[in-house]
Design an enzyme around this catalytic site. Structure first.
Site, PDB file in Angstrom:
ATOM      1  N   GLY A 191       0.856  -1.186   0.000  1.00 61.21           N
ATOM      2  CA  GLY A 191       0.000   0.000   0.000  1.00 61.21           C
ATOM      3  C   GLY A 191       0.886   1.228   0.000  1.00 61.21           C
ATOM      4  O   GLY A 191       2.106   1.122   0.079  1.00 61.21           O
ATOM      5  N   SER A 192       0.287   2.395  -0.105  1.00 61.42           N
ATOM      6  CA  SER A 192       1.109   3.603  -0.152  1.00 61.42           C
ATOM      7  C   SER A 192       0.239   4.836   0.003  1.00 61.42           C
ATOM      8  O   SER A 192      -0.972   4.801  -0.250  1.00 61.42           O
ATOM      9  CB  SER A 192       1.868   3.714  -1.486  1.00 61.42           C
ATOM     10  OG  SER A 192       2.619   2.571  -1.758  1.00 61.42           O
ATOM     11  N   ASN A 193       0.889   5.922   0.386  1.00 66.70           N
ATOM     12  CA  ASN A 193       0.307   7.256   0.295  1.00 66.70           C
ATOM     13  C   ASN A 193       1.123   8.067  -0.699  1.00 66.70           C
ATOM     14  O   ASN A 193       2.350   7.963  -0.725  1.00 66.70           O
ATOM     15  CB  ASN A 193       0.354   7.980   1.641  1.00 66.70           C
ATOM     16  CG  ASN A 193      -0.384   7.238   2.736  1.00 66.70           C
ATOM     17  OD1 ASN A 193      -1.479   6.720   2.514  1.00 66.70           O
ATOM     18  ND2 ASN A 193       0.203   7.189   3.924  1.00 66.70           N
TER      19      ASN A 193
ATOM     20  N   ASN B  66      -4.570   4.602  -2.008  1.00 65.88           N
ATOM     21  CA  ASN B  66      -4.957   3.241  -2.404  1.00 65.88           C
ATOM     22  C   ASN B  66      -6.435   3.044  -2.669  1.00 65.88           C
ATOM     23  O   ASN B  66      -6.835   1.921  -3.000  1.00 65.88           O
ATOM     24  CB  ASN B  66      -4.467   2.186  -1.403  1.00 65.88           C
ATOM     25  CG  ASN B  66      -2.972   2.213  -1.204  1.00 65.88           C
ATOM     26  OD1 ASN B  66      -2.486   2.236  -0.081  1.00 65.88           O
ATOM     27  ND2 ASN B  66      -2.223   2.215  -2.283  1.00 65.88           N
TER      28      ASN B  66
END
Length: 753
Positions: A201-203, A467
């Site tokens: 996941g990521s921002n 996400n």
């Protein structure tokens, strides 16, 4: 004095390094925290320097990657062992051996450019040069020192790793389903240890001139595994006049995946788009390995896959499985929805199978010096796997894109061909040829949507992704009209997405307490590590009021827990002020069980950035969840006021942050259920490489953190040196220009000829 002398010597070496680097090799200049800056005059020598530097830091990790992708884990470590990420060795070997003997990677190697092939060739040479000079018996990492499984790597080893990265959220996640698929009536296979892994996941936030006062800024915050080979490595790659890029890439892939050059910076987040589909086959009566398409019978291809497994007595014996496939991909099966019965079987089709073009794609991104350049690079190659792109440039343009590899499944086809319940997978009717993937005229590869059908957005204020789907990339300009396989529209956003949007809005109006409205590099850094917790902001006060008014809930004395929460600051910070954070995490997990009306104000599509909100303490389930949390802590022997430091750590170092489902931006994925303190693991997943960059007319200003450090070798001085910085919310100042590199007080220079 010693540091001054060493720095002076290093500075004296800079002039020859600049004038001769790459004439006969590469120059590796390492700055503070072991970050290599590799300079050469062509791609082969650039790869040479990077491969050598990476081997210095992570020789055992690369050797382990090669053992995995060459399907030899069972041979060296036994079939029943598992990797740190939970991959069963026998499952992993059979899965990767099937790929290797299929030739899909070799057939695809006509796609990469000469530059990409040269980069890989040099990377292999550099890694092997280090291995030969050092000797396996003298390797600095005890985990593989003297090990028979460490060997020189080959170009196909690297391309296999590239293919593995491209399929991370596709076929790689279906290893057990591929290996475990057997026709009904077949003897059951020996027990296979299945893969267990957190999804990446990521921002990502990209800021334009209206948000910054004139420049472009990017915040990259990928969330990946900490305890296996899905880690990032940070470096700069320079070929004068051709390429100058700094950032980080995943282990074993010699390109910068998240980073910046002198005019443009970018990051990626895991996309909500589905890159695989499943076809449900109608089988020929009496023959479970034959299937019907438009009434015509076709036979599955049976593949004999053999790997070698070490036995308890030290002998190595072959293990053979028969796996099945169709032209679309491997047959898959699991005990749930994807069962192989007398009438039905399922096939996995992965849009990233045979996609080595990701190397050229990331090289093209690295060479792009503006948002328009970047968009054209994505359109021209269309090879990004499973990621969104967020970027900004020195003119103050901010950019979002989901131009990547997405199966061509239109909404019309999906409505006409979807079969079975909605379980998060697109399952199509494989008995009709009209239910296969289509192709757009502008698509680079057959079977996928062309770039014109995929969403992108250019803004002067901001874009972001945490996400969820592209819909609320910028709430003022919602993205709609794209195929539903890319993501949904008009649905509830995750707590992490909502918090990210709040953080941007609060900084733009100055209500976050960080000073004048608008982003600067320091306020972008402070926003990243503010450790806000949306669920606590929405409901902590109401929950404390509930427990104060009811000292006993469901027969449980909750006074101590209530007092703890009343003093907690409601963030994911560590130290004394963190008492209550772990209790809250567990309570939120329990309170969001089915049957509990958790939110006070339900989701409203007309106000998606601010709903749902509030915790509905009037629901009796909230009180039960609070009591159950107190009881669970007591049963586990964990005090309700335990500090976050004591349950959230990395090799003894306390780690701030909190879980995404709580509504946290700085994600640290430690399990939420209480357990004895000596059983709570090190941080397995979460914030990994963090980059904050401002693109100015005079060049980039950058801060970064590679939280777990440059080296997985515990004996390395760069194993967790940056984790100590992270504890104090300090950053590593970027060294990009020649002058910045030369001024680094810890500079060293190494030539690889």
């Amino acid at each position: 004095m010693k540091r001054l002398i060493a720095s002076s010597v290093a500075l004296l070496l800079i002039s020859p390094a600049v004038s001769h680097a790459g004439d006969d090799g590469a120059t590796i200049r390492r700055t503070s925290y072991g970050i290599p800056h590799v300079r050469a005059t062509d791609y082969r020598d650039l790869g040479l320097g990077l491969g050598y530097a990476f081997a210095e830091d992570n020789v055992c990790m690369m050797a382990d990657i090669v053992v995995t992708t060459s399907a030899q884990r069972s041979r060296w470590f036994g079939p029943d062992a598992t990797t740190e990420s939970g991959d069963g060795n026998l499952v992993s070997d059979l899965y990767h051996q099937r790929i290797n003997q299929s030739g899909v990677i070799e057939r695809a190697l006509s796609q990469p450019s000469r530059q990409a092939r040269d980069l890989v060739r040099g990377y292999v040479t550099g890694f092997n040069r280090y291995l030969a000079r050092t000797g396996v018996a003298n390797l600095p990492d005890a985990r593989c020192r003297g090990a028979a499984w460490v060997r020189p790597i080959t170009e196909i080893d690297v391309w296999r790793r590239v293919h593995q990265v491209a399929g991370l959220t596709g076929g790689e996640g279906f290893q057990d389903a591929v290996v475990g698929a057997r026709p009904p009536g077949s003897p059951a296979p020996a027990k296979l240890v299945q893969r267990v892994e957190q999804r990446p996941g990521s921002n990502g936030i990209a800021l334009g001139r209206e948000a910054t006062g004139g420049t472009g800024m990017v915040l990259g915050n990928p969330h990946f595994q900490w305890d296996d080979d899905w880690r990032f490595y940070q470096y700069q790659l320079t070929i004068p006049g051709e390429l100058n890029v700094s950032g980080a890439g995943l282990y074993g892939v010699p390109v910068v995946a998240i980073g910046h050059n002198d005019r443009m910076g970018w990051t990626h987040t895991a996309s909500d788009a589905q890159t695989v589909t499943v076809s449900r086959l109608a089988l020929v009566p009496g023959d479970p390995t034959s299937y019907l398409v438009d009434g015509q019978a076709h036979r599955m291809t049976a593949e004999q896959v053999t790997v070698h497994a070490r036995q308890t007595d030290g002998s190595v014996t072959p293990v053979t499985r028969t796996l099945y496939r169709t032209p679309d991909g491997p047959v898959v099966a699991d005990p749930g929805l994807l069962q192989w019965t007398d009438t039905t079987a399922h096939v996995l089709r992965d849009a990233n199978a045979g996609n080595p073009a990701v190397v050229d794609q990331w090289l093209a991104v690295a060479r792009a010096r503006s948002v328009p350049d970047l968009h054209q690079a994505l359109v021209r190659h269309q090879a990004l796997p499973w990621v969104n792109t967020l970027a900004a440039d020195s003119t103050g343009s901010a950019y979002y894109s989901d131009v990547q590899v997405v199966p061509h499944v239109t909404d019309e086809l999906r409505a006409r061909c979807t079969t079975g319940p909605d379980v998060g997978l697109v399952i199509l009717d494989g008995s009709r040829s009209s239910c296969g993937w289509g192709t757009d005229p502008d698509a680079v590869r057959p079977g996928v949507f062309g770039p014109a059908r995929l969403p992108h957005l250019i803004r002067d204020d901001h874009v972001s992704n945490m996400n969820n789907s592209p819909w609320l990339t910028n709430p003022a300009a919602p993205l709609t009209g794209y195929p539903s396989i890319v993501g949904d529209v008009g649905t509830e956003r995750s707590p992490r997405t909502r918090l990210g949007l709040d953080m941007i809005a609060d900084r733009l109006d100055g209500s976050d307490g960080l000073g004048r409205p608008g982003f600067t590099l320091p306020t972008l850094e402070a926003t990243m590590f503010g450790n806000r917790n949306l669920s606590a902001e929405e409901g902590l006060h109401a929950v404390v009021q509930l427990c104060q008014a009811n000292p006993t809930l469901n027969g449980v004395d909750v006074r101590e827990a209530c007092a703890t929460l009343s003093k907690w600051n409601g963030t994911g910070d560590i130290g004394e002020r963190s008492r209550g954070a772990f209790f809250w995490r567990t309570f939120v997990n329990l309170a969001r069980r089915p049957g509990i009306d958790f939110w006070l104000v339900p989701f409203d599509p007309a106000d998606p950035a601010h709903t749902p909100r509030g915790i509905n303490t009037a629901d009796p389930g909230i009180g039960r969840a609070f009591a159950d949390t107190v009881r669970a802590f007591a049963n586990a022997g964990v005090p309700v006021d335990v500090r976050l430091d004591d349950v959230q750590h990395y090799e003894g170092i306390p780690i701030h942050g909190c879980r995404g489902p709580e509504g946290c931006f700085n994600v640290v994925s430690v399990p939420g259920a209480p357990r004895p303190l000596d059983q709570i693991p090190d941080v397995p997943h979460g914030t990994s490489f963090v980059m904050a960059v401002e693109l100015t007319a005079n060049g980039p200003r950058t801060s970064s953190l590679l939280v777990y450090g440059q080296s997985a070798n515990q004996a390395s001085p760069h194993h967790h040196d940056q984790a100590h910085l992270y504890v104090e919310k300090k950053w590593v100042s970027g060294r990009f220009s020649e002058q910045e590199i030369a001024r680094d007080p810890n500079l060293t220079v190494h030539y690889v000829r």
